[in-house]
Design a protein around this motif. Structure first.
Motif, PDB file in Angstrom:
ATOM      1  N   SER A 159      55.634  27.945  46.481  1.00  0.00           N
ATOM      2  CA  SER A 159      54.560  28.844  46.049  1.00  0.00           C
ATOM      3  C   SER A 159      54.977  29.566  44.768  1.00  0.00           C
ATOM      4  O   SER A 159      56.163  29.608  44.432  1.00  0.00           O
ATOM      5  N   TRP A 161      56.338  32.136  42.202  1.00  0.00           N
ATOM      6  CA  TRP A 161      57.342  33.176  42.390  1.00  0.00           C
ATOM      7  C   TRP A 161      56.730  34.535  42.090  1.00  0.00           C
ATOM      8  O   TRP A 161      56.155  34.750  41.013  1.00  0.00           O
ATOM      9  N   LYS A 162      56.887  35.441  43.037  1.00  0.00           N
ATOM     10  CA  LYS A 162      56.338  36.793  42.892  1.00  0.00           C
ATOM     11  C   LYS A 162      57.472  37.763  42.601  1.00  0.00           C
ATOM     12  O   LYS A 162      58.522  37.710  43.248  1.00  0.00           O
ATOM     13  N   GLU A 176      50.595  47.276  41.572  1.00  0.00           N
ATOM     14  CA  GLU A 176      49.646  46.403  42.257  1.00  0.00           C
ATOM     15  C   GLU A 176      48.661  45.781  41.275  1.00  0.00           C
ATOM     16  O   GLU A 176      48.285  44.606  41.423  1.00  0.00           O
ATOM     17  N   LEU A 179      50.313  42.914  38.848  1.00  0.00           N
ATOM     18  CA  LEU A 179      50.690  41.602  39.413  1.00  0.00           C
ATOM     19  C   LEU A 179      49.432  40.782  39.649  1.00  0.00           C
ATOM     20  O   LEU A 179      48.946  40.647  40.781  1.00  0.00           O
ATOM     21  N   GLU A 180      48.900  40.212  38.582  1.00  0.00           N
ATOM     22  CA  GLU A 180      47.725  39.359  38.677  1.00  0.00           C
ATOM     23  C   GLU A 180      48.145  37.895  38.649  1.00  0.00           C
ATOM     24  O   GLU A 180      49.198  37.541  38.119  1.00  0.00           O
ATOM     25  N   VAL A 181      47.300  37.064  39.217  1.00  0.00           N
ATOM     26  CA  VAL A 181      47.553  35.620  39.256  1.00  0.00           C
ATOM     27  C   VAL A 181      46.721  34.945  38.178  1.00  0.00           C
ATOM     28  O   VAL A 181      45.522  35.191  38.046  1.00  0.00           O
ATOM     29  N   GLN A 190      50.400  31.341  38.542  1.00  0.00           N
ATOM     30  CA  GLN A 190      51.586  32.127  38.268  1.00  0.00           C
ATOM     31  C   GLN A 190      51.226  33.606  38.265  1.00  0.00           C
ATOM     32  O   GLN A 190      50.067  33.986  38.068  1.00  0.00           O
ATOM     33  N   TYR A 191      52.252  34.442  38.503  1.00  0.00           N
ATOM     34  CA  TYR A 191      52.070  35.896  38.452  1.00  0.00           C
ATOM     35  C   TYR A 191      52.379  36.394  37.042  1.00  0.00           C
ATOM     36  O   TYR A 191      53.305  35.891  36.381  1.00  0.00           O
ATOM     37  N   PRO A 194      55.137  41.971  35.196  1.00  0.00           N
ATOM     38  CA  PRO A 194      54.728  43.313  35.646  1.00  0.00           C
ATOM     39  C   PRO A 194      54.783  44.368  34.536  1.00  0.00           C
ATOM     40  O   PRO A 194      54.055  45.361  34.598  1.00  0.00           O
ATOM     41  N   ARG A 420      59.175  35.090  31.747  1.00  0.00           N
ATOM     42  CA  ARG A 420      59.020  35.217  33.195  1.00  0.00           C
ATOM     43  C   ARG A 420      59.799  34.099  33.899  1.00  0.00           C
ATOM     44  O   ARG A 420      59.925  32.988  33.386  1.00  0.00           O
ATOM     45  N   GLU A 422      59.905  31.381  36.822  1.00  0.00           N
ATOM     46  CA  GLU A 422      58.937  30.591  37.569  1.00  0.00           C
ATOM     47  C   GLU A 422      59.662  29.676  38.539  1.00  0.00           C
ATOM     48  O   GLU A 422      60.767  29.201  38.259  1.00  0.00           O
TER      49      GLU A 422
END
Length: 804
Positions: A159, A161-162, A176, A179-181, A190-191, A194, A420, A422
């Motif tokens: 899945s 990576w967050k 909150e 953290l968009e997809v 992907q996220y 932040p 980022r 991934e």
């Protein structure tokens, strides 16, 4: 033993027993054991019993020899196990021989027995710096620290990576909401970063754009670095970091005994103090508390080559950097000959960094002194280097604020901060990605793989990745790339051969999975007969990168959006050439002209009259008629049409052929003496005919084929008559010279060989008769081209070969 004499006697006995045993075994091996076993069943039973007893004895000796050692004893149950486990047997024997050699040297006094270290240190001596790293520091055999982590890595999760952040200090947008997809260029979810908004809207402090006097670094000899391996130590360090305006950061990474990698060490320095943070502690995820300083926009974070440090910090510790100044980007902007940290330290500090420790195993605890010193030096001088480079950037910057070099370096540093981490997903079909097989295949130039070899290569590569994820080991640790290619090229036929490919240094997990691996290889070999080839795989992966669609997207940005209107082919293809414009490349592309030509273009040939008068050659006229002016239409050749009325096609293929020279038919005149004159007719020079016109004969278009045939027969008959006349004239002259008046009678008489002249002793004729020229076989060679003369003749005198 009491004395060396006792040891010598024992040594002789052992050596004598070994020699006898070796001689006996060689004698047995020279015999035909298989024949004895087949012919005598009793001998076969004795051989089996002896083999079993020796195998059991050897297994027990190997087992006892590996006690209190790290070597695992090989399991010998059958005779074939000796070949399979031969490498392990050699390791055990080598270890025993080394121990025996050391013990013998100590016993005989060749070397001194090791003693416990004393408290009194000896004089320090300056040792020569080695450029190679010891294997114990490069590949340490220690327990895996990730097994003790409170948050263990999950390599099987596919899945997105967050980020592991739980709080977000210095936030403009709450955690909150940040953290968009989204979907990346491969349409994978992907996220977002932040701290994306905080980095893009960052305004660096004014001190980053001011030229100040560089602050000298503290002497290494009079200061000490603090090793932080407790969470309380982290909190104390954090309080001191909050008071700084610039901090220097560096990391050390390990990727050999883990699948994704381990952030093993983090170095932090201020103007006054250095810290070495242990990032392999079980509570490592709590280091995100350092974001109170690392994400503070008022504090400048100085790193060198932070391209991967950004990824490692957020992946393992949840740390993000806001306010980055990358000295690597500064070196690029200043166009230094080298951009490495070692060059910068030598340039500004005159410090020689020992970069061999970059390859060290940074999981080792406690950290060796030389490795600790190397880690500290990476950040201890970095702030001083930052001061020097910042001033140099400001000095070379133009007055235009848009071209300020410091601003350019900071903008590129922002781009690095937005990187980022991934999750790496294994692509079994296409082989793309960081851990895929496609890039490895291209680098190794394995285009000669057959379908079976290619299938085995992909199957073993997939097996290696699956085991590495499950065991949290690197793929190179389980099986090197060279071993992988060797297995794919030769395809081992049995498990024993596969063990030979793995080698004696293969890790235990690979040997444990060897039987399963052989089954995978066998299945892949069968399936690969009808599978894809290497060429198919390369073509399949090359389409997305060089396809027409990708080129069109690079030219037309509006095509990159999925919602954009799809353009037609006519909108994408230009109707005119960018190089030639509207000029057509061929007459096939030209539109047919509707304007008719009112007058055909004609020109007058200078030899038209000669063409017309060529049919008079058969009339044997004495001279040619004067050339009349060309005024009739039949004397003019048109360029528009052929004589038969057919039009010349446009753009038709043609072949240029070389023709033969055509000559005018010979005009025969009869002289007064009755001889035939075969001199070709020549036009009167005053008539204006071409000098070479006598060599061209153009048949009249009005003559029929029958007339041409008759004229040709007449010319042939005249030539034959001419030859006969010449032959008769020659024979008559010969008869007159010999004085023979009745040659016809001599011809009727039989030849008298007794009166014939001698052939061997023939004399040259002294009469006036013509002699036949003798054939010279070397005549053509003598008349041929001569060899090239020697260009550089040898000069007389002494040779100058050894002239100084």
């Amino acid at each position: 033993m009491a004395s060396s004499q006792d040891f010598k006697s024992v040594q002789e006995k052992i050596q004598s027993a070994l020699v006898n045993t070796t001689r006996l075994s060689n004698q047995i091996a020279a015999e035909d054991i298989n024949f004895q076993r087949t012919s005598n069943p009793d001998v076969g039973e004795q051989l089996d019993d002896t083999s079993t007893r020796l195998l059991t004895l050897a297994a027990s000796l190997l087992k006892s020899s590996t006690k209190s050692t790290e070597i695992k004893a090989p399991n010998l149950e059958e005779t074939d196990d000796i070949d399979v486990q031969w490498s392990h047997i050699v390791d055990v024997v080598d270890t025993l021989l080394e121990k025996a050699d050391t013990c013998l040297d100590e016993y005989t006094g060749v070397i001194k027995r090791k003693t416990a270290p004393t408290d009194q240190p000896g004089p320090t001596s300056k040792k020569h710096r080695s450029t190679t790293l010891e294997n114990s520091l490069r590949r340490a055999n220690i327990a895996k620290p990730q097994e003790a982590f409170e948050v263990k890595p999950n390599n099987l999760d596919t899945s997105p990576w967050k980020p592991i952040l739980t709080t977000k200090p210095h936030a403009i947008i709450p955690l909150e909401e940040s953290l968009e997809v989204f979907k990346d260029e491969n349409e994978a979810p992907q996220y977002t970063h932040p701290y994306k908004t905080e980095i893009l809207e960052l305004e660096y402090p004014e001190i980053a754009f001011e030229a100040r006097k560089p602050i000298k670094y503290q002497p290494v000899e009079s200061t000490a670095a603090t090793f932080v391996d407790t969470f309380e130590g982290v909190l104390d360090m954090l309080e001191e970091l909050k008071t700084a305006t610039e901090i220097a950061i560096d990391t050390e990474h390990h990727d050999f005994r883990t699948y994704t990698g381990l952030l093993s060490l983090m170095q932090i320095s201020t103007r006054e103090k250095d810290w070495i943070v242990d990032t392999l502690q079980p509570w490592r995820h709590k280091l995100e508390i350092l974001n109170e300083v690392f994400a503070d926009p008022k504090i400048i974070k100085v790193l060198h080559g932070s391209y991967m440090d950004i990824i490692w910090l957020q992946r393992d510790c949840g740390i993000y950097i806001v306010g980055l100044f990358d000295t690597f980007e500064a070196a690029v902007a200043l166009q230094y000959p080298s951009k490495g940290l070692a060059y910068l330290l030598k340039r500004f500090v005159d410090f020689d960094a020992d970069k061999k420790y970059q390859l060290a195993d940074w999981r080792i605890r406690p950290i060796p002194e030389e490795m600790f010193y190397y880690a500290r030096s990476d950040t201890h001088y970095l702030l001083y280097v930052y001061d020097m480079m910042r001033n140099e950037l400001l000095e070379h910057s133009p007055e235009d604020p848009e071209q300020n070099l410091v601003r350019q370096v900071l903008n590129r540093s922002k781009e690095t901060s937005l990187r980022r981490y991934e999750t790496s997903i294994y692509d079994a079909e296409g082989g793309q990605g960081t851990f895929g097989w496609y890039n490895m295949l291209i680098r190794q130039s394995a285009g000669r793989f057959s379908k079976e070899q290619f299938a085995v290569f992909r199957a073993v590569h997939k097996w290696r990745d699956e085991v590495a994820r499950r065991e949290d080991e690197s793929t190179v640790y389980l099986m090197s790339n060279s071993t992988l290619f060797n297995i794919a090229r030769q395809i081992p036929p049995d498990p024993k051969a596969l063990h030979g490919f793995l080698g004696p240094n293969a890790p235990p997990v690979t040997k444990r999975e060897a039987f399963n691996l052989f089954n995978i290889i066998s299945k892949a070999k069968v399936d690969g007969q009808n599978g894809p080839s290497v060429v198919d795989a390369i073509r399949g992966n090359a389409i997305p990168t060089i396809g027409v669609g990708e080129v069109a997207k690079s030219v037309f940005p509006q095509l990159r959006s999925n919602d954009a209107e799809v353009l037609g082919t006519q909108d994408l293809v230009s109707q005119t050439s960018k190089l030639w414009g509207n000029i057509p490349m061929s007459s096939r592309w030209e539109e047919p002209s509707i304007v008719e030509t009112t007058r055909a273009v004609k020109f007058e040939l200078p030899w038209a009259q000669f063409v017309k008068s060529s049919k008079l050659v058969d009339e044997a006229v004495t001279q040619l008629q004067p050339q009349r002016p060309v005024t009739e239409a039949k004397d003019i050749i048109s360029l528009e049409e052929k004589p038969n009325g057919s039009t010349v096609p446009l753009d038709t293929e043609f072949t240029l052929k070389s023709g033969l020279k055509r000559k005018v038919p010979e005009v025969v005149f009869e002289s007064e003496s009755g001889e035939v004159d075969d001199t070709p007719s020549r036009p009167d020079p005053g008539s204006g005919a071409s000098p070479g016109a006598e060599e061209i004969a153009v048949p009249d278009m009005d003559d029929s084929e029958e007339e041409a045939r008759k004229a040709k027969k007449a010319r042939t008959a005249r030539r034959r008559a001419k030859k006969l006349a010449k032959r008769a004239k020659k024979e008559a002259a010969t008869n007159v010279a010999k004085g023979s008046g009745n040659s016809e009678k001599d011809d009727d008489k039989p030849f008298d060989y007794s009166k014939a002249k001698s052939v061997l002793n023939a004399t040259r004729a002294t009469d006036g008769a013509s002699r036949v020229t003798k054939f010279n076989p070397y005549g053509m060679t003598m008349d041929g081209p001569k060899a090239a003369r020697k260009m550089h003749g040898e000069k007389p005198g002494k040779s100058h070969t050894f002239k100084k």
